[in-house]
Design an enzyme around this catalytic site. Structure first.
Site, PDB file in Angstrom:
ATOM      1  N   LYS A 115       0.848  -1.321  -0.002  1.00 19.71           N
ATOM      2  CA  LYS A 115       0.036   0.136   0.077  1.00 19.71           C
ATOM      3  C   LYS A 115       0.798   1.413  -0.082  1.00 19.71           C
ATOM      4  O   LYS A 115       0.511   2.336  -0.649  1.00 19.71           O
ATOM      5  CB  LYS A 115      -0.855  -0.080   1.284  1.00 19.71           C
ATOM      6  CG  LYS A 115      -2.168  -0.900   1.181  1.00 19.71           C
ATOM      7  CD  LYS A 115      -3.012  -0.696   2.380  1.00 19.71           C
ATOM      8  CE  LYS A 115      -4.310  -1.309   2.098  1.00 19.71           C
ATOM      9  NZ  LYS A 115      -5.207  -0.991   3.292  1.00 19.71           N
ATOM     10  N   ASN A 132      -4.895   2.053  -1.795  1.00 23.56           N
ATOM     11  CA  ASN A 132      -5.408   0.741  -1.893  1.00 23.56           C
ATOM     12  C   ASN A 132      -6.177   0.304  -3.010  1.00 23.56           C
ATOM     13  O   ASN A 132      -6.703  -0.605  -3.618  1.00 23.56           O
ATOM     14  CB  ASN A 132      -6.491   0.271  -0.884  1.00 23.56           C
ATOM     15  CG  ASN A 132      -7.820   0.779  -1.085  1.00 23.56           C
ATOM     16  OD1 ASN A 132      -7.997   1.909  -1.743  1.00 23.56           O
ATOM     17  ND2 ASN A 132      -8.600   0.311  -0.324  1.00 23.56           N
TER      18      ASN A 132
END
Ligand code: NAD
Length: 292
Positions: A78, A99
């Site tokens: 991420k 994300n």
């Protein structure tokens, strides 16, 4: 492995959407997105790829070269992925992670849909947050996305509470950026300061818990000391959804608080990504029935 009838759906026209993370085989996202594609007759397929930081750069190059429409990103990618993208939405710029990636004709934009998922979940439960005071306990990935989105979406005052660990230090930088870029009044406190904790919750309209307290191996545990920290006018959302009823939500119920778990946050973070990739609304109620 179960029997899967892919041949009726996957053809030479089918486009790929993926999820890159490690480990990831347990994810519910493929079921969520594939069932939604099928329901709406959209010609996409969603597949998981076990990718860690060691091959991340090549993976992003490959996905771009293959003109993949977009993908989700989970741990441990991420944060590191943002250096390989072309653009970031404000929420991802401030959080320093994403994300979801959308590929618009070779231009890769990273965003974070966890925060939007939480705000949409509040809306779905009839909770007004614009102009309100919100306390978020937690300062990790989910918490920071929620905090930034809440501040960007018009929450008046945001209190971040966390124990004094590495996440607490990261939260300081988010507080600085939110103070610089939004009108929201933002403060950060130590979870060990129970007097402050009580004061902040007493004056809050909404409390979101974004710690792993309540889920295995912390089942039966809450991040607040006891239920007297809650008051009837407080909306309590726990980001945990397995189990459905955490200790915190039991206490919230006993104290007469409007309360709900993280199921809708999970569904709406997926729905937000789905909309970015396909332009269509995910059939949320149908997907909730399929998954749970
Ligand atoms: P993370 O590891 O990035 O952050 C964990 C946070 O919890 C940190 O701030 C840490 O200091 C705090 N913490 C950890 N143990 C604690 C304890 N015993 N007492 C108090 N604080 C503690 O994790 P994350 O990815 O942000 O996930 C946090 C929670 O959010 C998890 O329960 C996860 O299931 C949930 N989550 C839900 C959704 C959803 O869609 N509903 C999405 C993402 C995460």
């Amino acid at each position: 492995m179960g029997k899967i009838a892919v041949t009726e759906r996957v053809t030479g026209h089918t486009e790929l959407i993926g999820l890159i993370a490690y480990p990831i085989r347990h994810s519910m996202s493929p079921t969520m997105h594939n069932e939604a594609f099928k329901k709406l007759g959209l010609d996409y397929v969603y597949v998981c790829f076990e990718i860690d930081n060691s091959t991340l750069e090549d993976t992003v190059k490959g996905l771009r070269a293959m003109k993949v429409r977009g993908w989700n990103v989970s741990m441990p990618n991420k944060g590191p992925i943002i250096q390989y993208l072309d653009k970031l939405t404000p929420v991802s710029q401030i959080v320093g992670a994403c994300n979801t990636v959308v590929n618009d004709n070779g231009v890769l934009t990273g965003t974070s849909t966890d925060g939007t998922g939480a705000m949409e979940a509040l809306k779905a439960h009839g909770v007004e947050y614009v102009g309100k005071k919100m306390t978020v306990i937690g300062a990790g990935g989910a918490a920071s996305a929620i905090q930034v989105q809440a501040a960007l979406d018009g929450v008046r005052e945001l209190t971040i509470i966390n124990r004094k660990d590495a996440f607490f230090e990261q939260a300081k930088s988010i507080v600085g950026k939110l103070r610089e870029r939004t009108e929201c009044i933002v403060n950060l406190y130590d979870l060990a300061d129970t007097q402050r904790l009580r004061q902040e919750l007493d004056s809050s309209d909404i409390y979101i818990d974004a710690t792993p307290c309540g889920m295995k191996p912390l089942e039966g545990i809450a991040s607040i000391p006891d239920k007297t920290y809650l008051h009837p006018g407080l909306v309590v959302m726990d980001t945990v959804y397995a189990p459905r009823r955490t200790k915190l939500l039991q206490w919230a119920e006993e104290m007469g608080c409007h309360n709900f778990n993280g199921l809708d946050m999970m569904l709406y973070q997926g729905a937000t990504a789905f909309k970015l990739w396909t332009g269509k609304d995910m059939p949320i109620d149908f997907i909730r029935d399929v998954l749970f």
